[in-house]
Design a protein around this motif. Sequence first.
Motif, mmCIF file in Angstrom:
data_model
loop_
_atom_site.group_PDB
_atom_site.id
_atom_site.type_symbol
_atom_site.label_atom_id
_atom_site.label_comp_id
_atom_site.label_asym_id
_atom_site.label_seq_id
_atom_site.Cartn_x
_atom_site.Cartn_y
_atom_site.Cartn_z
ATOM 1 N N ARG A 146 0.824 -1.191 0.000
ATOM 2 C CA ARG A 146 0.000 0.000 0.000
ATOM 3 C C ARG A 146 0.868 1.256 0.000
ATOM 4 N NH1 ARG A 146 -5.138 -0.103 0.776
ATOM 5 N NH2 ARG A 146 -5.145 1.949 1.812
ATOM 6 N N PRO A 147 0.354 2.357 -0.571
ATOM 7 C CA PRO A 147 1.137 3.598 -0.588
ATOM 8 C C PRO A 147 1.315 4.172 0.810
ATOM 9 C CG PRO A 147 -1.100 3.976 -1.375
ATOM 10 C CD PRO A 147 -0.944 2.499 -1.255
ATOM 11 N N ARG A 148 2.525 4.623 1.091
ATOM 12 C CA ARG A 148 2.840 5.232 2.384
ATOM 13 C C ARG A 148 2.919 6.745 2.292
ATOM 14 N NH1 ARG A 148 8.299 3.148 4.123
ATOM 15 N NH2 ARG A 148 7.931 4.710 5.724
ATOM 16 N N ALA A 149 3.442 7.259 1.199
ATOM 17 C CA ALA A 149 3.592 8.711 1.088
ATOM 18 C C ALA A 149 3.863 9.109 -0.358
ATOM 19 C CB ALA A 149 4.732 9.198 1.980
ATOM 20 N N LEU A 150 3.520 10.335 -0.667
ATOM 21 C CA LEU A 150 3.866 10.970 -1.928
ATOM 22 C C LEU A 150 4.636 12.239 -1.591
ATOM 23 C CD1 LEU A 150 3.616 11.391 -5.030
ATOM 24 C CD2 LEU A 150 1.527 12.684 -4.552
ATOM 25 N N VAL A 151 5.851 12.356 -2.127
ATOM 26 C CA VAL A 151 6.701 13.529 -1.901
ATOM 27 C C VAL A 151 6.837 14.266 -3.232
ATOM 28 C CG1 VAL A 151 8.930 14.355 -1.076
ATOM 29 C CG2 VAL A 151 7.943 12.249 -0.113
ATOM 30 N N VAL A 152 6.534 15.551 -3.231
ATOM 31 C CA VAL A 152 6.488 16.328 -4.473
ATOM 32 C C VAL A 152 7.414 17.533 -4.370
ATOM 33 C CG1 VAL A 152 5.020 17.651 -6.054
ATOM 34 C CG2 VAL A 152 4.090 15.643 -4.858
ATOM 35 N N ARG A 153 8.165 17.766 -5.434
ATOM 36 C CA ARG A 153 8.956 18.996 -5.576
ATOM 37 C C ARG A 153 8.623 19.605 -6.931
ATOM 38 N NH1 ARG A 153 15.317 18.635 -5.232
ATOM 39 N NH2 ARG A 153 14.865 18.682 -2.990
ATOM 40 N N GLU A 154 8.335 20.908 -6.927
ATOM 41 C CA GLU A 154 8.004 21.605 -8.167
ATOM 42 C C GLU A 154 8.821 22.892 -8.300
ATOM 43 O OE1 GLU A 154 3.927 22.169 -9.149
ATOM 44 O OE2 GLU A 154 3.247 20.547 -7.834
ATOM 45 N N ASP A 162 2.449 39.794 -8.987
ATOM 46 C CA ASP A 162 1.594 39.569 -7.815
ATOM 47 C C ASP A 162 1.063 38.143 -7.739
ATOM 48 O OD1 ASP A 162 1.883 42.285 -7.053
ATOM 49 O OD2 ASP A 162 0.278 42.846 -8.436
ATOM 50 N N VAL A 163 1.937 37.184 -7.968
ATOM 51 C CA VAL A 163 1.586 35.768 -7.870
ATOM 52 C C VAL A 163 2.074 35.256 -6.517
ATOM 53 C CG1 VAL A 163 1.920 33.476 -8.865
ATOM 54 C CG2 VAL A 163 1.750 35.480 -10.360
ATOM 55 N N ASP A 164 1.168 34.729 -5.707
ATOM 56 C CA ASP A 164 1.583 34.354 -4.355
ATOM 57 C C ASP A 164 1.216 32.944 -3.935
ATOM 58 O OD1 ASP A 164 -1.149 34.589 -4.065
ATOM 59 O OD2 ASP A 164 -1.056 35.769 -2.214
ATOM 60 N N ARG A 165 0.546 32.163 -4.823
ATOM 61 C CA ARG A 165 0.152 30.824 -4.400
ATOM 62 C C ARG A 165 -0.147 29.943 -5.609
ATOM 63 N NH1 ARG A 165 -4.390 32.114 -0.624
ATOM 64 N NH2 ARG A 165 -3.116 34.001 -0.467
ATOM 65 N N VAL A 166 -0.260 28.647 -5.305
ATOM 66 C CA VAL A 166 -0.649 27.676 -6.313
ATOM 67 C C VAL A 166 -1.633 26.714 -5.650
ATOM 68 C CG1 VAL A 166 1.172 25.977 -5.815
ATOM 69 C CG2 VAL A 166 0.248 26.152 -8.140
ATOM 70 N N VAL A 167 -2.482 26.094 -6.436
ATOM 71 C CA VAL A 167 -3.468 25.150 -5.922
ATOM 72 C C VAL A 167 -3.144 23.758 -6.437
ATOM 73 C CG1 VAL A 167 -5.900 24.457 -5.992
ATOM 74 C CG2 VAL A 167 -5.288 26.857 -5.683
ATOM 75 N N ARG A 168 -3.235 22.780 -5.566
ATOM 76 C CA ARG A 168 -2.988 21.397 -5.947
ATOM 77 C C ARG A 168 -4.141 20.509 -5.487
ATOM 78 N NH1 ARG A 168 -0.699 23.218 -9.198
ATOM 79 N NH2 ARG A 168 1.520 23.343 -9.652
ATOM 80 N N LEU A 188 6.218 20.777 4.383
ATOM 81 C CA LEU A 188 6.232 21.947 3.504
ATOM 82 C C LEU A 188 7.583 22.646 3.550
ATOM 83 C CD1 LEU A 188 2.733 23.480 4.318
ATOM 84 C CD2 LEU A 188 3.347 21.978 2.439
ATOM 85 N N ARG A 189 8.102 22.966 2.391
ATOM 86 C CA ARG A 189 9.351 23.709 2.288
ATOM 87 C C ARG A 189 9.165 24.833 1.280
ATOM 88 N NH1 ARG A 189 10.504 18.322 2.263
ATOM 89 N NH2 ARG A 189 11.667 17.519 4.071
ATOM 90 N N TYR A 190 9.616 26.034 1.638
ATOM 91 C CA TYR A 190 9.569 27.215 0.783
ATOM 92 C C TYR A 190 8.138 27.689 0.516
ATOM 93 C CZ TYR A 190 13.773 24.491 -0.093
ATOM 94 O OH TYR A 190 14.874 23.701 0.061
ATOM 95 N N VAL A 220 10.440 27.445 -5.797
ATOM 96 C CA VAL A 220 10.468 26.002 -5.552
ATOM 97 C C VAL A 220 9.497 25.716 -4.418
ATOM 98 C CG1 VAL A 220 11.874 24.024 -4.843
ATOM 99 C CG2 VAL A 220 12.866 25.817 -6.294
ATOM 100 N N ILE A 221 8.690 24.672 -4.558
ATOM 101 C CA ILE A 221 7.824 24.235 -3.470
ATOM 102 C C ILE A 221 8.005 22.740 -3.268
ATOM 103 C CG2 ILE A 221 6.095 26.043 -3.748
ATOM 104 C CD1 ILE A 221 4.362 24.007 -5.260
ATOM 105 N N GLU A 222 7.913 22.314 -2.032
ATOM 106 C CA GLU A 222 7.983 20.895 -1.695
ATOM 107 C C GLU A 222 6.893 20.588 -0.675
ATOM 108 O OE1 GLU A 222 11.825 19.725 -0.357
ATOM 109 O OE2 GLU A 222 12.871 20.554 -2.098
#
Length: 303
Positions: A146-154, A162-168, A188-190, A220-222
């Motif tokens: 079974r899946p334990r975790a998903l780690v994402v870096r973008e 004036d861009v301050d966020r992203v939606v996932r 969460l990083r950055y 960069v977001i993680e």
Amino acid sequence: MEFAGALRQAIQASGLTLERIRHRLAQRGLTVSVASLSYWQRGRSRPRSRAVVATLEEILRVPAGTLIELLDDPVPGAVPARGGHAAGRAGGVQQSSLGGAAGAGPELWPDPEGYARVVGQLDLSSEHRLERLSIHDLYLLGPDRRPRALVVREVLRATGDDVDRVVRVHPVDDPATGARPEPEPAGLRYCRSGRVRAESGLIGFELVFDRVLAAGDTVVIEYELSRPAGDYERRFPRPVRDYLAVVQFHAEMLPARCYGFSRETGDAPRRRLGELWIGASGSAHLALGDVRRGIVGIEWEWE
């Protein structure tokens, strides 16, 4: 003729400026930036919504289907990077980069209405002003398969100010199957977490950057999800220049075979891209460049 060339000719023949076309799309409830229109006619990216293209045909006064029929296959052919050992149930590369509005990309999800309800509660104002440079996913499985975790870096780049966020948005385990609370992004990083909404087996959340971006700035977001859905597939309503998916199996539970796959919509059949080999690390990966619109994933078969 390719899509970009046909669109460019239609725009020139119409005599309309890109700003005027943007305005007419907005009058019909469709949010498309001038930068996106410019990218489309130059071949740098492709529309993610057939509804937008159909409306463009109407605005530019070209016969219905003229542009839609020229849209590329949403996911380019891949040259899988080899790596493994590996077999039955399928997994896939999960999550979604969102379009600029709640209506952008719902057909990529098994439950389009549930998707629309989730994203409708989040701030999508910056989505059309972000370019996806790279997305790297690490999907971890436990000894129980079974899946334990998903780690994402973008890595993202602002195409406006004036861009301050992203939606996932990600599919998660159905909360009806257990008493555990809905997952929230961790590690969460950055960035920091904004609003979080969950229903219909989906979780959507805002990630607020550590600074407000101006046009041309990169960020960069993680983040991590501790309870991703069993399948591993990623949905692309917007183009991504570089995509890497890594599935890390438990050392004591390796599948017999592992494959990359693609599909056009959430209910379309999977099309295999090739076998992925698992090496001594117990992992398989799929590396793709210039992914446009569609779904890409990794599936495996257990013995």
